[in-house]
Design an enzyme around this catalytic site. Structure first.
Site, PDB file in Angstrom:
ATOM      1  N   SER A 598       0.858  -1.193   0.000  1.00  0.00           N
ATOM      2  CA  SER A 598       0.000   0.000   0.000  1.00  0.00           C
ATOM      3  C   SER A 598       0.888   1.235   0.000  1.00  0.00           C
ATOM      4  CB  SER A 598      -0.918   0.015   1.226  1.00  0.00           C
ATOM      5  OG  SER A 598      -1.599   1.255   1.323  1.00  0.00           O
ATOM      6  N   TYR A 611      -2.150  -0.837  10.339  1.00  0.00           N
ATOM      7  CA  TYR A 611      -2.191  -1.136   8.898  1.00  0.00           C
ATOM      8  C   TYR A 611      -0.981  -0.531   8.193  1.00  0.00           C
ATOM      9  CZ  TYR A 611      -3.876  -1.234   4.060  1.00  0.00           C
ATOM     10  OH  TYR A 611      -4.003  -1.436   2.706  1.00  0.00           O
TER      11      TYR A 611
END
Length: 730
Positions: A598, A611
């Site tokens: 990501s 995350y």
């Protein structure tokens, strides 16, 4: 006929008057063909052809003319439709005989014989583009209205016997005449025509080493004659079956299911790698009772060395299989591999000698000398092909060859085609032309691509993208139902593949669904075991599975978010890589792996600490894996940003939370997709391109990384974020 519909034991009687009587003549021919093709004991995939001579209105003159409708080249009886049939003016086709007689060299091996095939298109009725079968003259020269030409196992058993001519007269009581082996074509059809005219009371002809042809004035009775021919042969074979002494009796015991699975998990990737030195192969395992009875038998080495008989068989299986003299009671995996190496070297040398001894001045170049069928006592058969459908069909054809040998050995002695005859079929100019006409293979046509997270979002888009380039796609997901849905979508688009039917992982098609939890090593290990048994190995692995958990402001209460984020987003990728590595190292074929990280791994922000840090760790995992798995495997990653559409990471509650956070107006009655669209448009305005990021955008990057176009790129993370300058490399 000699049998009533309920009397058949060795074929299925499928004709239904209530279905057939309402069809047009051409539709009735298609119906007859489909019913014959439904039963693999009657004919094999792509084999055999049927015909009917019907009167049609000539589009030029308006007159009624006789037209031969015959299943065209490359069609399959089971699935054929009207458009799979050639249609030719019967009188023009018959008139071609005068053209054939003008060739200075006549006979079934002459150049003129091959040139006749090119003349068929001059006889096409209504500009029908379907290419005519090589057997078209046979259907033309038999004067009866309906003709079936088939390759049933029971009949080929007789046609492959040492005593085939005498047995033909005995088994069918004079109702079938006999014609010795001739390559299909004009001259062979002429011989059948002469035989038919000299014996007006016969119902058909046995074609030595080939199959049979029969006919009738009515479509239904032609169908019933075909069944009678096959049932009669099968009953005769059954009466003489050797039972426990079939193939000389059993020599080796089959391994238990667990032991066979363990051995094959190690051996199939090794075999695939060794076979794929010139071109890559996809495998199909066949280990049913009939196959094991043969490979475990005393006579298997002798019969395997003789090779196959029917031309339809060895065009798929090559002139003979590779037999590995393996005994599980005394041989280990290492000894199996050693024996396979020696047998493979000898096979390739034998095939090269066969080519050199039989080639002609105008023969095509020698094809890959590797076997397409490998027989291993106690384990079964592994068939190999350029894709799953081809390897399944190859397995089907050798299954047929086994049944032919069983029948022939029961009633006489099995014989194979002479090598020169086999070569002239395998390297026939017409077969070579057919190969050259085939479309170019898609970029991933010989690859097995495992997509983990294929159930939705980016993973589903990736599965569709690589499938569009010909890949065999393993749709793996924590939610098996979602994985099955994606695989079903791919099958709907690209088909289930053709070939052997049956249960079990090895009978899959070009897409398969499997369950996996990447945080549990045993499920990942089972995943790759199943993929290996299904296809023979792996080529590319793409991991899109990931998790995002909402976090609170109190950092001390986010332990669960940290544990799960690192377990899935980091350790999961590591587990997948370490299990895939085992397969890649056995194969020794170039592999590629793509992880999904990501842009959050490079951008510091508030509210997603677990995350973001897990994705940062995943970025470095990519670099470490690239070093560790080099030079055999390239490891790269794609780094998405805010892929809202279709993503399981953006359930309705998270979308609403984000919309509220950014003061974006919405209505509670809006659909989830409408809400996602609003959020995606907001995120798009924060990028340089001002465009929403979709799963398809990520799929394109994933495909690029496994396509081979970036074969010298490894250890890199490609951001697909619409242009977030905060994530620029620094």
């Amino acid at each position: 006929m000699a049998f009533k519909p309920d009397d058949y034991k060795h074929v299925k009687y499928l004709w239904k008057d209530e279905e057939a009587d309402n069809l047009s003549p051409v539709e009735n021919l298609v119906y007859r063909s489909n019913k014959l093709g439904e039963d693999q004991r009657i004919t094999n995939t792509g084999g055999g052809n049927t015909s009917a001579k019907l009167f049609e209105e000539d589009p030029l003159t308006g007159e009624q003319v006789e037209v031969l409708w015959v299943k065209g080249s490359g069609g399959d009886l089971r699935t054929s439709k009207k458009e799979n049939f050639s249609s030719l003016y019967a009188d023009k086709l018959r008139a071609l005989d005068s053209v054939y007689q003008q060739y200075p060299e006549k006979g079934y091996k002459s150049a003129g014989e091959d040139k006749m095939v090119g003349m068929f298109k001059h006889c096409n009725f209504c500009l029908n583009p379907r290419a005519s079968s090589i057997d078209t003259p046979l259907h033309s020269m038999i004067e009866e209205k309906h003709v079936d030409h088939l390759h049933p196992n029971a009949v080929i058993s007789v046609a492959s016997c040492k005593d085939q001519e005498a047995l033909t007269a005995k088994i069918w009581d004079g109702k079938l005449a006999y014609v010795p082996w001739m390559r299909p074509g004009w001259e062979a059809a002429k011989v059948c025509e002469d035989t038919y005219e000299a014996n007006p009371d016969i119902w058909g002809i046995l074609l030595g080493q080939h199959g049979h042809t029969n006919w009738s004035s009515e479509s239904k009775s032609c169908y019933e004659t075909s069944l009678w021919v096959i049932e009669t042969a099968a009953r005769y074979i059954e009466e003489h079956d050797k039972g426990e002494n079939t193939f000389g009796g059993q020599k080796v015991q089959s391994l238990s299911e667990d032991k066979a699975k363990s051995l094959l998990t190690d051996f199939m990737p090794i075999a695939r790698g060794k076979l794929s030195k010139n071109v890559k192969y996809i495998g199909t395992l066949q280990n049913d009772e009939a196959t094991l009875r043969f490979v475990n038998s005393v006579d298997a080495p002798r019969l395997a060395e003789l090779g196959t008989s029917c031309p339809d068989h060895f065009l798929r299986t090559k002139i003979k299989p590779l037999y590995v003299d393996f005994n599980p009671e005394t041989d280990s995996l290492d000894e199996l591999v050693t024996k396979f190496d020696a047998a493979l070297e000898k096979y390739r040398a034998d095939y090269t000698s066969y080519y050199e001894a039989c080639k002609r001045a105008d023969s095509p170049a020698m094809r890959d000398p590797s076997p397409t069928v490998v027989l291993i006592p106690s384990i079964g058969m592994i068939a190999w092909g350029k894709n799953k459908s081809e390897s399944r069909v190859t397995a089907e054809f050798y299954n047929c060859a086994i049944e032919v040998m069983r029948g022939a050995e029961a009633i006489s002695e099995y014989t194979a085609l002479p090598q020169q005859e086999a070569f002239d079929i395998e390297y026939w100019a017409l077969e070579e032309a057919k190969l050259q006409r085939m479309p170019k293979e898609a970029p991933l046509a010989r690859d097995v691509v495992v997509v983990i997270g294929a159930g939705d979002g980016i993973g589903k888009a990736v599965a569709h993208r690589v499938a569009s380039e010909g890949a065999h796609v393993v749709c793996a997901d924590l939610r098996l139902d979602n994985a099955k849905a994606t695989a079903a979508e791919l099958e709907e688009i690209y088909g289930k593949g053709i070939g052997v039917s049956g249960s079990g992982i090895s009978s899959c098609g070009p897409a398969i669904a499997l369950e996996v939890d990447i945080t549990r090593r045993e499920t990942v290990e089972e995943l790759f075991t199943n993929v290996t048994l299904a296809y023979g190995g792996i080529d590319k692995v793409i991991v899109t599975a990931g998790v995002f958990l909402a976090e609170g402001d109190d950092l001390a209460k986010n332990d669960k978010a940290f544990d799960l984020s690192f377990n899935v987003n980091v350790k999961g990728g590591y587990i997948v890589a370490s299990e895939a590595q085992k397969v890649w190292e056995k194969q020794q074929l170039k592999g590629m792996m793509v992880l999904t990280t990501s842009v959050n791994g490079a951008v510091s922000k508030k509210g997603s600490l677990a995350y973001d840090t897990s994705k940062s760790a995943a970025n470095h995992l990519v670099r470490e894996l690239a070093v560790t798995l080099s030079p055999l495997v390239n490891v790269n990653a794609l780094a998405p940003a805010t892929v809202v559409q279709g993503s399981s990471m953006f359930p309705r509650d998270r979308v609403i939370s984000s919309l509220s956070k950014y003061n974006i107006p919405f209505d509670e009655s809006d659909t989830t997709e409408d809400l996602r669209t609003s959020l995606a448009e907001f995120y798009a305005q924060r990028t340089l391109t001002k465009l929403p990021i979709t799963p398809e955008d990520q799929a394109e990057a994933a495909y690029l990384l496994v396509s081979g176009q970036l074969s010298k790129t490894t250890g890199q993370i490609i951001s697909v974020d619409g242009g977030l300058h905060e994530a620029f490399l620094r």
